[in-house]
Design a protein around this motif. Structure first.
Motif, short mmCIF file in Angstrom:
data_model
loop_
_atom_site.label_atom_id
_atom_site.label_comp_id
_atom_site.label_asym_id
_atom_site.label_seq_id
_atom_site.Cartn_x
_atom_site.Cartn_y
_atom_site.Cartn_z
N ARG A 172 14.29 -15.29 2.90
CA ARG A 172 14.76 -14.22 3.10
C ARG A 172 13.50 -13.09 3.67
NH1 ARG A 172 18.32 -15.48 -1.02
NH2 ARG A 172 19.45 -15.43 -0.23
N THR A 173 14.19 -12.30 4.11
CA THR A 173 12.91 -10.87 4.86
C THR A 173 13.00 -9.32 3.61
OG1 THR A 173 13.49 -11.12 7.15
CG2 THR A 173 11.52 -9.52 6.48
N ILE A 174 11.78 -9.65 3.34
CA ILE A 174 11.43 -8.63 2.34
C ILE A 174 9.94 -7.15 2.69
CG2 ILE A 174 10.76 -8.09 -0.02
CD1 ILE A 174 11.69 -9.98 -0.63
N LEU A 175 10.68 -6.11 2.09
CA LEU A 175 9.70 -5.49 2.93
C LEU A 175 9.64 -4.24 1.94
CD1 LEU A 175 8.32 -4.18 4.88
CD2 LEU A 175 9.89 -2.72 5.26
N PHE A 176 8.38 -4.28 1.16
CA PHE A 176 7.80 -3.52 0.25
C PHE A 176 7.13 -2.05 -0.07
CE2 PHE A 176 5.57 -5.48 -2.82
CZ PHE A 176 5.00 -6.57 -2.42
N SER A 177 7.09 -1.30 -0.38
CA SER A 177 5.58 -0.34 0.05
C SER A 177 5.45 0.14 -1.76
CB SER A 177 6.23 1.01 0.36
OG SER A 177 7.30 1.30 -0.99
N THR A 178 3.87 0.09 -2.29
CA THR A 178 3.62 0.16 -3.22
C THR A 178 2.15 0.98 -2.39
OG1 THR A 178 3.18 -1.44 -5.07
CG2 THR A 178 2.62 -2.33 -2.92
N HIS A 179 1.45 1.16 -3.93
CA HIS A 179 -0.15 1.29 -4.35
C HIS A 179 -0.63 0.28 -5.13
CE1 HIS A 179 1.76 4.98 -6.02
NE2 HIS A 179 1.37 3.95 -7.46
N LEU A 237 11.26 -12.79 -9.59
CA LEU A 237 12.56 -12.75 -8.59
C LEU A 237 12.19 -13.18 -7.40
CD1 LEU A 237 15.37 -11.89 -9.30
CD2 LEU A 237 14.36 -9.37 -8.82
N ILE A 238 11.25 -11.61 -6.98
CA ILE A 238 10.59 -11.27 -5.34
C ILE A 238 10.56 -12.88 -5.01
CG2 ILE A 238 9.22 -10.37 -4.00
CD1 ILE A 238 10.92 -8.67 -4.38
N ILE A 239 9.86 -13.28 -5.29
CA ILE A 239 9.08 -14.98 -4.81
C ILE A 239 10.17 -15.93 -5.26
CG2 ILE A 239 7.51 -16.98 -5.52
CD1 ILE A 239 6.26 -14.31 -7.20
N PRO A 265 8.55 -10.12 11.19
CA PRO A 265 9.37 -11.49 11.27
C PRO A 265 10.23 -12.24 10.13
CG PRO A 265 6.86 -11.65 11.47
CD PRO A 265 7.36 -10.29 10.88
N ARG A 266 11.31 -12.05 10.54
CA ARG A 266 12.45 -12.77 9.71
C ARG A 266 11.32 -13.70 8.90
NH1 ARG A 266 17.12 -13.54 10.55
NH2 ARG A 266 17.19 -13.26 12.40
N GLY A 267 11.64 -14.10 7.75
CA GLY A 267 11.13 -14.99 6.35
C GLY A 267 10.07 -13.89 5.96
N SER A 268 9.52 -12.70 6.43
CA SER A 268 8.46 -13.07 5.60
C SER A 268 8.65 -12.52 4.35
CB SER A 268 7.41 -12.13 7.03
OG SER A 268 8.26 -10.57 7.63
N VAL A 269 7.47 -12.29 3.93
CA VAL A 269 7.42 -10.36 2.57
C VAL A 269 6.06 -10.16 3.18
CG1 VAL A 269 6.86 -10.38 0.29
CG2 VAL A 269 8.06 -12.63 1.33
N ILE A 308 14.49 -3.92 1.12
CA ILE A 308 13.39 -2.87 1.44
C ILE A 308 13.58 -2.38 -0.04
CG2 ILE A 308 13.12 -1.00 3.06
CD1 ILE A 308 14.69 -2.31 5.22
N LEU A 309 12.06 -2.38 -0.77
CA LEU A 309 12.15 -1.38 -1.82
C LEU A 309 11.04 -0.26 -1.47
CD1 LEU A 309 12.22 -5.36 -2.58
CD2 LEU A 309 13.56 -3.48 -4.14
N ASP A 310 11.30 0.64 -2.05
CA ASP A 310 10.32 1.49 -1.36
C ASP A 310 9.68 1.54 -3.07
OD1 ASP A 310 8.59 4.49 -1.09
OD2 ASP A 310 10.56 4.74 -0.58
N GLU A 311 8.49 0.80 -3.83
CA GLU A 311 7.18 1.70 -5.10
C GLU A 311 8.40 0.79 -6.07
OE1 GLU A 311 4.76 2.20 -5.12
OE2 GLU A 311 4.38 4.34 -3.80
#
Lengths: 126, 462, 237
Positions: free
Chosen positions: C183-190, C173-175, C29-33, C154-157
């Motif tokens: 803004r919408t942020i999708l990031f993969s991480t472990h 920065l992300i915050i 959804p819009r605006g989610s991290v 969109i950030l991959d690791e």
């Protein structure tokens, strides 16, 4: 006014933060009409997502504890909702039970615990 | 096998093959194989000097490998990794230096000593070139070849005679040895922090400061003197700028220029190709009338150059695909991205090929004007037609083979790219036939490119 | 519908015979991290590449900002920021040249923000990209991905190679960028600890499918476990 959250705990940050705000309102540290930090400032301070803080504020506003004045900020509501105090104390008791259990595990006596709590109280009193 | 020397030696084949990764290795071997095949009718030194070019490449492979070994920190950290990794490369180089003149001597009737001297000289320059990417290192062997290019003239006689005199040959060998040792020392002192640590050629590439990017271009436009100069130097761009009144990023031409500006400088390729083809040129010059009586054969070096440089240009684009492909996410349509990319490859290929050809022609004109006339004949037209077909074909095969990620196969693309040229040289084709053959190869090349795009590039973007 | 910035519906992707994604359903959804969690090889990178249109899906559909991921319009691309897992730059380009090169593509480039980040993160602007450390390279890539103030990031690791200080700065920065619901942020991480601070939603990718997705607080309320524990739980069950 210092809020602290533990992101890696099993309790959601939203719950941690709202409990703390509730506790402060219940304990009188936050009085009706007091202004809370802005969403942005609070989020930056805790290093958590602004959405999280916003959600907490919104939820507490819905409960009637906080009041969001448009374009101005978030304030503690004029009148605290009834029953808030009791549930807060209930929550505090739960927390204390957990602490006591931990203290017992560490072999602390009741006096030790009391002393430790007294030490913590002093700076707050001043 | 407890003997450490034996243990080191036993890793040579394996290391040799791992060193073949950059596709230079198979190239070298295939060049060596292709040359005698090509020149089976013409005997003697022609084969030998053609082979030298292949050996130069092989030396490049060895140096490249050594450089990788030196820079491979994993090799230093892993238990059981060779303690003196450079020694393996050194042994490989020594084997090569000792064996190659003997081999050539055995196959052709060339005198051993001057042959050794020439091989050592070429090797030293190739080593230095790979280690330091300094194109100046190629000047000496090139001068040598071009001086010798003067046909039956007194100069060539003198040069050949000089190389054949033992004292001069020996001093040449001594000089080459010192040069090799110097390159080896540079190599052994290299660390990952060294500015020249990039495996090959990349250090050559310099960012064009004056036209580096759109921002810079805009800056240039604000400076009237430079703008006027630019208008003179790049009239098409200037006109587009004036006509559209838009930022430099808006038209295809400037975007192409921007692609160019982040592209690798062509010196490295040009020097490498010249190094390879110069001996071929010499060889050809020395036998203007070959037994088969095929005039096209005298154009072989030029044709090879054309096709090789095309293949190298395409190879570089394909190798840089990972870097380039994320640019597809920058604002612009997918089709535009590929159109611009295609245009850039085409412009680069044309520029590289023409540049190298002009350079070669100028050098030839300076040193050996007698060999120019055949270049201006009808054969030239045939050559260009065939080379164009060969180039499209080579690009296709390069990109197609790259998707297999098998270095040996990738290395094969260059000889395959030369296939149309060989075929051409084997026939006395008329103009329509040449056109037809070239078109056929071009079509196959386009098909290969499309197939590679469909199967490989699309699925491996980013 | 318009409020979902990224929509993946039944996304399938194969490489040869290996099925990497087997019908991924995920909406952002819009605006989610959103934090995308998954074991190594679960298909995080593949999914992200499908979402930005670097890979073509074999089945299903990926939409981002209403556009089909494979044919994004230039306008949409200008609103997307992407940091790949494997970052590669031309090694001979200096950082400032990289910035200029990238900036020239974007009409909405924020030079001030870019300069500030480069200063704050102590990125050596005169150094060639080839001589940067992995962490520095990652910083540069992040700067290049956020300087045009994208609506979707969109950030991959992204934080894998950052030192603790840089990681904290990155999270700030992300915050900051995310704002409240902007803004919408999708990031993969472990790195679950990072995710717990920053993400408000979590999606767990397991053997090519999204096995859990939703609000992070809901997950915690349900399980009373922290993210790492629930992640391990999900993979043992």
């Amino acid at each position: 006014m210092l809020f602290r959250v533990e992101p890696t705990s099993g309790t959601p940050i939203t719950r941690q933060l709202s409990e703390q705000i509730r506790a402060r309102c219940a304990g009188g540290q936050l009085r009706p009409g007091d202004r809370l930090p802005s969403v942005r400032a609070m989020a930056a301070d805790l290093a958590v997502n602004q959405n999280t803080v916003l959600r907490v504020y919104e939820r507490l506003t819905a409960e009637g504890l906080l009041e969001r004045r448009h374009g101005d900020g978030t304030y503690v509501a004029g009148r605290l909702p009834a029953g808030g105090m009791r549930s807060q104390k209930e929550y505090l008791k739960q927390e204390l039970r957990r602490l006591v259990e931990q203290g017992q595990m560490l072999g602390m006596s009741l006096e030790d615990m009391q002393q430790a709590m007294a030490d913590l109280y002093e700076p707050e009193e001043s | 096998m407890r003997n450490p020397a034996l243990a080191v030696a036993s890793t040579i084949p394996q290391r040799l093959f791992s060193g073949l990764r950059p596709a230079l290795g198979p190239l070298a071997f295939l060049m060596m194989g292709v040359n005698p095949l090509l020149n089976s009718q013409s005997h003697g030194q022609h084969f030998n000097y053609g082979a030298i070019s292949g050996f130069a490449l092989f030396a490049g492979v060895v140096a490249f490998h050594a450089k990788q070994v030196v820079l491979d920190t994993k090799g230093r950290l892993l238990p059981g990794a060779p303690r003196i990794p450079l020694a393996v490369a050194g042994i490989m180089l020594l084997i090569y230096l000792a064996a190659m003149p003997l081999l050539v001597h055995a196959v052709g009737p060339a005198p051993l000593l001057p042959l050794t001297a020439v091989i050592w000289l070429v090797t030293a320059s190739a080593l230095h070139f790979v280690v330091r990417s300094s194109w100046l290192s190629a000047v000496l062997p090139l001068l040598f070849f071009f001086t010798a290019l003067k046909g039956d003239s007194a100069l060539q006689m003198r040069v050949t005679a000089a190389v054949e005199t033992p004292p001069i040959a020996w001093s040449l060998i001594a000089f080459s040895s010192a040069w090799m040792m110097y390159a080896g020392r540079l190599l052994s002192r290299m660390t990952e922090e060294s500015p020249g640590y990039q495996p090959i050629g990349l250090r050559q590439a310099r960012w064009n400061r004056s036209l580096g990017s759109t921002g810079e271009v805009n800056q240039v436009w604000r400076d009237p003197t430079r703008a006027r100069w630019l208008a003179f130097a790049a009239p098409a761009e200037h006109r587009l700028q004036r006509a559209t009144h838009r930022g430099a990023s808006d038209n295809l031409w400037t975007r192409c220029r921007r692609w160019r500006s982040v592209n690798q400088r062509p010196y490295a390729i040009a020097v490498m190709v010249l190094l390879i083809s110069a001996p071929n040129l010499w060889m050809t010059r020395n036998s203007p009338r070959l037994p088969g009586g095929l005039p096209q054969l005298s154009l072989m070096p030029l044709l090879t150059l054309f096709a090789l440089i095309g293949a190298f240009t395409g190879l570089i684009y394909a190798q840089q695909w990972q870097i380039r492909s994320t640019d597809i996410l920058k604002p612009g349509r997918r089709e535009d991205f590929f159109r611009e990319m295609g245009l850039c490859v085409a412009i680069d290929m044309a520029r590289n090929v023409l540049g190298a050809a002009v350079l070669l022609a100028v050098l030839t004109a300076l040193v050996a004007p007698a060999s120019l006339p055949p270049l201006c004949s009808r054969h030239m037209l045939l050559a260009v037609i065939m080379a164009s077909g060969g180039m499209v074909f080579s690009l296709g095969s390069v990109v197609w083979f790259l998707r297999l990620r098998l270095p040996v196969v990738v290395g094969m693309c260059t000889p395959i790219a030369q296939l149309p040229l060989f075929m051409m040289s084997a026939t006395t084709a008329s103009l329509p036939t040449a056109l037809l053959v070239a078109a056929g190869f071009a079509v196959i090349g386009l098909g290969l490119t499309y197939d590679a795009y469909r199967r490989w590039l699309v699925t491996d973007l980013g | 519908m318009t409020d979902d910035v990224i929509v993946a519906a039944g996304v399938e992707k194969r490489f040869g015979r290996t099925e990497v994604l087997r019908g991924v359903d995920l909406t952002v959804p819009r605006g989610s991290v959103v934090g995308l969690l998954g074991t190594n090889g679960a298909g995080k990178t593949t999914l992200i590449k499908c979402m930005v249109g670097l890979l073509r899906v074999a089945g299903g559909q990926c939409r981002i900002l209403g556009d089909d991921a494979w044919s994004l319009s230039p306008e949409t691309k200008a609103r997307i920021g992407y940091v790949p897992q494997v970052i590669s730059f031309f090694p001979w380009m200096r950082v400032r040249d990289l910035v200029r090169y990238t900036a020239s593509f974007y009409p909405n480039w924020n030079e001030e923000l870019c300069g500030r980040l480069i200063r704050d993160w102590e990125i050596p602007a005169d150094q060639r990209a080839g001589t940067l450390s992995v962490g520095q390279t990652q910083k540069v890539a992040i700067v290049l991905a956020v300087a045009h103030e994208p609506d979707v990031l969109i950030l991959d690791e992204p934080a894998a190679a950052l030192d603790p200080l840089a990681r904290r700065q990155f999270l700030q920065l992300i915050i900051d960028i995310a704002g409240p619901g902007q803004r919408t942020i999708l990031f993969s991480t472990h790195l679950t600890a990072d995710l717990e601070r920053v993400a408000d939603r979590v999606a767990v990718l397991k053997s090519g499918q999204v096995t859990w997705s939703g609000l992070l607080e809901d997950l915690k309320e349900q399980t009373h476990l922290n993210l790492e524990e629930s992640f391990l739980e999900m993979h043992h069950a």
